[in-house]
Structure formats: structure tokens, C-alpha cells
Design a protein around this motif. Sequence first.
Motif, PDB file in Angstrom:
ATOM      1  N   ALA A   9      39.080  49.799  35.715  1.00  0.00           N
ATOM      2  CA  ALA A   9      40.114  48.976  35.080  1.00  0.00           C
ATOM      3  C   ALA A   9      40.237  49.307  33.592  1.00  0.00           C
ATOM      4  O   ALA A   9      40.994  48.655  32.874  1.00  0.00           O
ATOM      5  N   ASP A  10      39.476  50.291  33.157  1.00  0.00           N
ATOM      6  CA  ASP A  10      39.558  50.792  31.792  1.00  0.00           C
ATOM      7  C   ASP A  10      39.281  49.704  30.755  1.00  0.00           C
ATOM      8  O   ASP A  10      40.074  49.466  29.846  1.00  0.00           O
ATOM      9  N   MET A  11      38.164  49.044  30.924  1.00  0.00           N
ATOM     10  CA  MET A  11      37.779  48.048  29.920  1.00  0.00           C
ATOM     11  C   MET A  11      36.254  47.994  29.840  1.00  0.00           C
ATOM     12  O   MET A  11      35.558  48.578  30.659  1.00  0.00           O
ATOM     13  N   SER A  12      35.748  47.306  28.824  1.00  0.00           N
ATOM     14  CA  SER A  12      34.302  47.235  28.663  1.00  0.00           C
ATOM     15  C   SER A  12      33.692  46.290  29.702  1.00  0.00           C
ATOM     16  O   SER A  12      34.374  45.410  30.235  1.00  0.00           O
ATOM     17  N   VAL A  13      32.422  46.497  29.957  1.00  0.00           N
ATOM     18  CA  VAL A  13      31.737  45.642  30.916  1.00  0.00           C
ATOM     19  C   VAL A  13      31.764  44.186  30.457  1.00  0.00           C
ATOM     20  O   VAL A  13      32.019  43.268  31.245  1.00  0.00           O
ATOM     21  N   GLY A  14      31.529  44.006  29.171  1.00  0.00           N
ATOM     22  CA  GLY A  14      31.511  42.646  28.643  1.00  0.00           C
ATOM     23  C   GLY A  14      32.813  41.911  28.906  1.00  0.00           C
ATOM     24  O   GLY A  14      32.813  40.720  29.246  1.00  0.00           O
ATOM     25  N   LEU A  15      33.923  42.632  28.788  1.00  0.00           N
ATOM     26  CA  LEU A  15      35.221  41.984  28.955  1.00  0.00           C
ATOM     27  C   LEU A  15      35.443  41.471  30.375  1.00  0.00           C
ATOM     28  O   LEU A  15      36.169  40.498  30.594  1.00  0.00           O
ATOM     29  N   MET A  16      34.807  42.128  31.306  1.00  0.00           N
ATOM     30  CA  MET A  16      34.902  41.668  32.696  1.00  0.00           C
ATOM     31  C   MET A  16      34.528  40.190  32.800  1.00  0.00           C
ATOM     32  O   MET A  16      35.087  39.447  33.593  1.00  0.00           O
ATOM     33  N   PHE A  17      33.578  39.808  31.982  1.00  0.00           N
ATOM     34  CA  PHE A  17      33.082  38.436  32.076  1.00  0.00           C
ATOM     35  C   PHE A  17      33.952  37.453  31.303  1.00  0.00           C
ATOM     36  O   PHE A  17      33.730  36.257  31.359  1.00  0.00           O
ATOM     37  N   HIS A  18      34.904  37.991  30.607  1.00  0.00           N
ATOM     38  CA  HIS A  18      35.909  37.111  30.003  1.00  0.00           C
ATOM     39  C   HIS A  18      36.895  36.686  31.091  1.00  0.00           C
ATOM     40  O   HIS A  18      37.422  35.585  31.080  1.00  0.00           O
ATOM     41  N   TYR A  19      37.101  37.582  32.042  1.00  0.00           N
ATOM     42  CA  TYR A  19      38.077  37.301  33.092  1.00  0.00           C
ATOM     43  C   TYR A  19      37.451  36.685  34.340  1.00  0.00           C
ATOM     44  O   TYR A  19      38.080  35.907  35.032  1.00  0.00           O
ATOM     45  N   PHE A  20      36.215  37.058  34.589  1.00  0.00           N
ATOM     46  CA  PHE A  20      35.542  36.503  35.764  1.00  0.00           C
ATOM     47  C   PHE A  20      34.125  36.064  35.408  1.00  0.00           C
ATOM     48  O   PHE A  20      33.396  36.785  34.738  1.00  0.00           O
ATOM     49  N   GLU A  21      33.796  34.934  35.901  1.00  0.00           N
ATOM     50  CA  GLU A  21      32.496  34.319  35.600  1.00  0.00           C
ATOM     51  C   GLU A  21      31.334  35.226  36.010  1.00  0.00           C
ATOM     52  O   GLU A  21      30.314  35.296  35.339  1.00  0.00           O
ATOM     53  N   SER A  22      31.483  35.884  37.131  1.00  0.00           N
ATOM     54  CA  SER A  22      30.406  36.721  37.657  1.00  0.00           C
ATOM     55  C   SER A  22      30.973  37.660  38.717  1.00  0.00           C
ATOM     56  O   SER A  22      32.101  37.492  39.181  1.00  0.00           O
ATOM     57  N   LYS A  23      30.180  38.623  39.077  1.00  0.00           N
ATOM     58  CA  LYS A  23      30.569  39.544  40.143  1.00  0.00           C
ATOM     59  C   LYS A  23      30.830  38.761  41.427  1.00  0.00           C
ATOM     60  O   LYS A  23      31.783  39.028  42.155  1.00  0.00           O
ATOM     61  N   GLU A  24      29.984  37.801  41.649  1.00  0.00           N
ATOM     62  CA  GLU A  24      30.109  36.995  42.865  1.00  0.00           C
ATOM     63  C   GLU A  24      31.420  36.210  42.898  1.00  0.00           C
ATOM     64  O   GLU A  24      32.102  36.164  43.924  1.00  0.00           O
ATOM     65  N   LYS A  25      31.787  35.626  41.764  1.00  0.00           N
ATOM     66  CA  LYS A  25      33.036  34.852  41.713  1.00  0.00           C
ATOM     67  C   LYS A  25      34.243  35.766  41.904  1.00  0.00           C
ATOM     68  O   LYS A  25      35.216  35.395  42.555  1.00  0.00           O
ATOM     69  N   LEU A  26      34.145  36.945  41.329  1.00  0.00           N
ATOM     70  CA  LEU A  26      35.221  37.918  41.512  1.00  0.00           C
ATOM     71  C   LEU A  26      35.366  38.252  42.991  1.00  0.00           C
ATOM     72  O   LEU A  26      36.469  38.252  43.546  1.00  0.00           O
ATOM     73  N   PHE A  27      34.243  38.473  43.621  1.00  0.00           N
ATOM     74  CA  PHE A  27      34.278  38.798  45.043  1.00  0.00           C
ATOM     75  C   PHE A  27      34.840  37.622  45.842  1.00  0.00           C
ATOM     76  O   PHE A  27      35.653  37.812  46.751  1.00  0.00           O
ATOM     77  N   GLU A  28      34.415  36.436  45.462  1.00  0.00           N
ATOM     78  CA  GLU A  28      34.897  35.251  46.176  1.00  0.00           C
ATOM     79  C   GLU A  28      36.420  35.150  46.101  1.00  0.00           C
ATOM     80  O   GLU A  28      37.086  34.856  47.090  1.00  0.00           O
ATOM     81  N   GLU A  29      36.950  35.424  44.935  1.00  0.00           N
ATOM     82  CA  GLU A  29      38.410  35.342  44.789  1.00  0.00           C
ATOM     83  C   GLU A  29      39.090  36.367  45.692  1.00  0.00           C
ATOM     84  O   GLU A  29      40.115  36.089  46.310  1.00  0.00           O
ATOM     85  N   ILE A  30      38.472  37.535  45.799  1.00  0.00           N
ATOM     86  CA  ILE A  30      39.033  38.567  46.672  1.00  0.00           C
ATOM     87  C   ILE A  30      38.994  38.120  48.132  1.00  0.00           C
ATOM     88  O   ILE A  30      39.947  38.307  48.881  1.00  0.00           O
ATOM     89  N   VAL A  31      37.901  37.519  48.504  1.00  0.00           N
ATOM     90  CA  VAL A  31      37.789  37.065  49.890  1.00  0.00           C
ATOM     91  C   VAL A  31      38.812  35.978  50.192  1.00  0.00           C
ATOM     92  O   VAL A  31      39.457  35.989  51.248  1.00  0.00           O
ATOM     93  N   ARG A  32      38.987  35.060  49.253  1.00  0.00           N
ATOM     94  CA  ARG A  32      40.003  34.012  49.462  1.00  0.00           C
ATOM     95  C   ARG A  32      41.373  34.648  49.634  1.00  0.00           C
ATOM     96  O   ARG A  32      42.145  34.294  50.519  1.00  0.00           O
ATOM     97  N   HIS A  33      41.663  35.574  48.772  1.00  0.00           N
ATOM     98  CA  HIS A  33      42.928  36.298  48.850  1.00  0.00           C
ATOM     99  C   HIS A  33      43.046  36.992  50.208  1.00  0.00           C
ATOM    100  O   HIS A  33      44.055  36.863  50.899  1.00  0.00           O
TER     101      HIS A  33
END
Lengths: 198, 198
Positions: free
Chosen positions: A40-64
Amino acid sequence: MTARDEQKEQRRQLIIEKAIELFAKKGYAETKIGDIARAADMSVGLMFHYFESKEKLFEEIVRHGAMRTNYPREMNFSDPLDYFEGFLKMLFHYSIEQPHIMYLFVIMGRIGFSESVPSDIKEILNGINQVEQSAEIIAAGQKYGYFREGDPYSLSFAFWSSVQGIMEQLAAFPEMRTKEKMPDYKWIVDIIRGKNND
Amino acid sequence: MTARDEQKEQRRQLIIEKAIELFAKKGYAETKIGDIARAADMSVGLMFHYFESKEKLFEEIVRHGAMRTNYPREMNFSDPLDYFEGFLKMLFHYSIEQPHIMYLFVIMGRIGFSESVPSDIKEILNGINQVEQSAEIIAAGQKYGYFREGDPYSLSFAFWSSVQGIMEQLAAFPEMRTKEKMPDYKWIVDIIRGKNND
DNA sequence: TAATATATTGAATATAAATTCAACGAATAT
DNA sequence: ATATTCGTTGAATTTATATTCAATATATTA
């Protein structure tokens, strides 16, 4: 919705899109936050600005994914073969131009037996047992000769396992995703259809 | 070979056996050394007495798998359908009582696109391109009507992807591995066979 | 424009997993 | 029976990865 909010939403979507592709290709555990950040061409730290955690990101994908891949349940079909042919035709067709659905399908199909997926995420999928549902349709259709003989659950299991397998390989090998090289969805339907019909 | 050496060899085999099962069920990255140690009923530290590293353990499994799953190459068959039917019959049959081969099959099929597998391990598999080999057999057999029409490589890809998918699901859901519930291997052969023959 | 809020980074920290190691008990050889 | 080697453990250590955070840049609002 301000311009900034839109921007933020787009950024989130970009992350989700890249994450879906990576989770589908490599699985949850093998996909590092760093991989997604790079994609996604961004820093690792910034990922956590958009998503609380890897797990939450995955959860959102699963819901979708739970919304998108449950297509067959809502289809209307005149004969029970359409249920399967219609879905596969769609799935195979989109795999070429919009691999998104294929990726989701792959991810969803793996949740059941991935221990690194937390159980509250798995619960999202309760009530969506594709194999079970299809088995009923097959059982009903067998009486009218729409499907080959055999245990409906086994047939359904074989069918969906095969589809899962094909989607996983297609996800991993994009060079197979062209009109010329793509398998014909009807070949796969023949798993349950047999040679009873034309 | 002293008694102690035998003991050691047995211990190694036990670890390998458990590791194969876990790698097949969960994949390389999700399988922790601790999981294998627990399954083999020994301490984590002791694992490193028997294997230099997780990677080396995996490598040994792949080498072993490279010998076992390449069965079709060495088969004799009178007609080209036997090549596929014979292999699937064997694979499905053993899946019930001796899941070992099924597990190996699953592991081998995933190596191609698992980035956590080091490239020197991948090289072990050079020259074993199942899809490629089968495509040739299909192409030859099509002339005599043994297989359905369609691009041989696509047919081969669909066939082996399906088999991979089914083995993966069978690995994850042991309750499907009974005589009653197992899919019939002939259903899968129909992917390439079509309804051309009897 | 000044003040405030948001986006972004890179470095620090926390966590989880792999690997090493010192110690000790059990087997084997002398 | 004693010395030596091997098997075993649990506790360090190292390494990989996820997560937090302080600092800065950029955008928005007043």
C-alpha cells in the motif's frame, strides 16, 4: 463527509484491497503487516493509524467477505443446476478482470481451519455453511436427475473443495487468469452433474 | 546400528510424522516449533537436538515428499485415463487409513507459492511439474477421445487444483475421511474426462 | 494567518517465536 | 564402577514481527 474523510476512507480501502490480495496469496500468518504496508506504499506505523491491529484488519475483511461471497443463497434459479453454474460462471468470470471476489473466496474458505484466526472472527461465519446448504439442493435435485448419484454431502464437499482449490491456485498464479488459459467452469460442475444430462 | 541409534531414528521419525500432519493442516508459518514439540510429546529444546532448525526439518519433509508423491511418473498404464484414475484411487484410498500421503500431497502442492519456503527447498521440486506432465498426457489422449476437449494445460491445471483443494479440506476435516463420506475419485476424474466415454 | 486537527514517519517498545546453552540424569562403554 | 557419551529439560538469548509513541509535516478551520 469532508474531503479528508473521503481521503481517509480511500486509504483504508487501499489497505484492505492490498491486504485481501496478500492474505489470499500467502495466508494470514505468512502475511506480515510490513508486506501490506509495502504493497500500500506506506510506513508500517501508519497502518496502525488506519487499523487497530492486524487482527482487526483481517476481521473487517472477513465481514466484508461474508457479504460478498454468500451470493448463491440469494440467487433465484429455475433449475438446481443453475445454482451452481450461475455462481461458478460469475466467480470464474470475475477472476480474470476483478480478482477481488476470487481473493475473498479463498480467504473465506480457509477460515474454518486456520487456528491463527480468532474465534470471534470465525463466529461471523456461523450460519454460512456452503457445503451444508448445497448438499440440500443436491439432495433435492437428485430426485429429478439433475445431479449424479452419491451422498449429497460428499458431492457438495467435493464440489466446493475443488472450487476452493482452483481459486487458490488461480490466486497464486495470475498467469492462468486469462480468457485462454482459464479452466471452463462447466468442467467443475461436472463433478456433481455427472453424465446424467446434456 | 546400535539400540540408541535406532531409538534416535524412531524419535526423528515421530517428529517428522507429527510435523507433516501439522504443516499440512496449518501451513508452514502457522505451525510453531512448539506445536510440533507438543504433538511429539517433548520439550521445544529437544527438537533442536534432532533437527538443526524448523527450516531443515521442513526441508527433510519436502525431500521425503518429493519421492513419495511423484508416483504417477513411474506408473505403467494401458490407457491414459489410468494414469489419473490410478493415482487418484490410490490417493483417496490411503487418505482414509494412512493420511500420510495425503498430508505430503498437500504440503508439496503449496510449496510453489509459499514465500516462507526458502528457494533452495523449492529447487528440490524442479523437474516435478505435475501440471505440465499431465497436460502432455491429456493432449496425447485427446486424439483418441480419452479426454474431453479443451486446452490440455487448462484441463490439467483444473484437475490438479481440484485434487489439491480436496486433499486440503480432507486434511483439515478428518471427519470426512471415512468410507461413507469420502468423495468418489471418479467424480474428480470427470473434470478431464467429460462425458465422452463410459 | 494563527490555531487546531490529522497524516505520516522512524525510532522505541512489547510480544511471540526460534534458537542456544548450561545443567543434569540415563544409557553405554571401558 | 567409573568415565564418557547421549538425551532431556528449562531457562537464557536472539530474532522477527507487531504495536506504541514522540516528533514533524500537512491540511483544515477559525
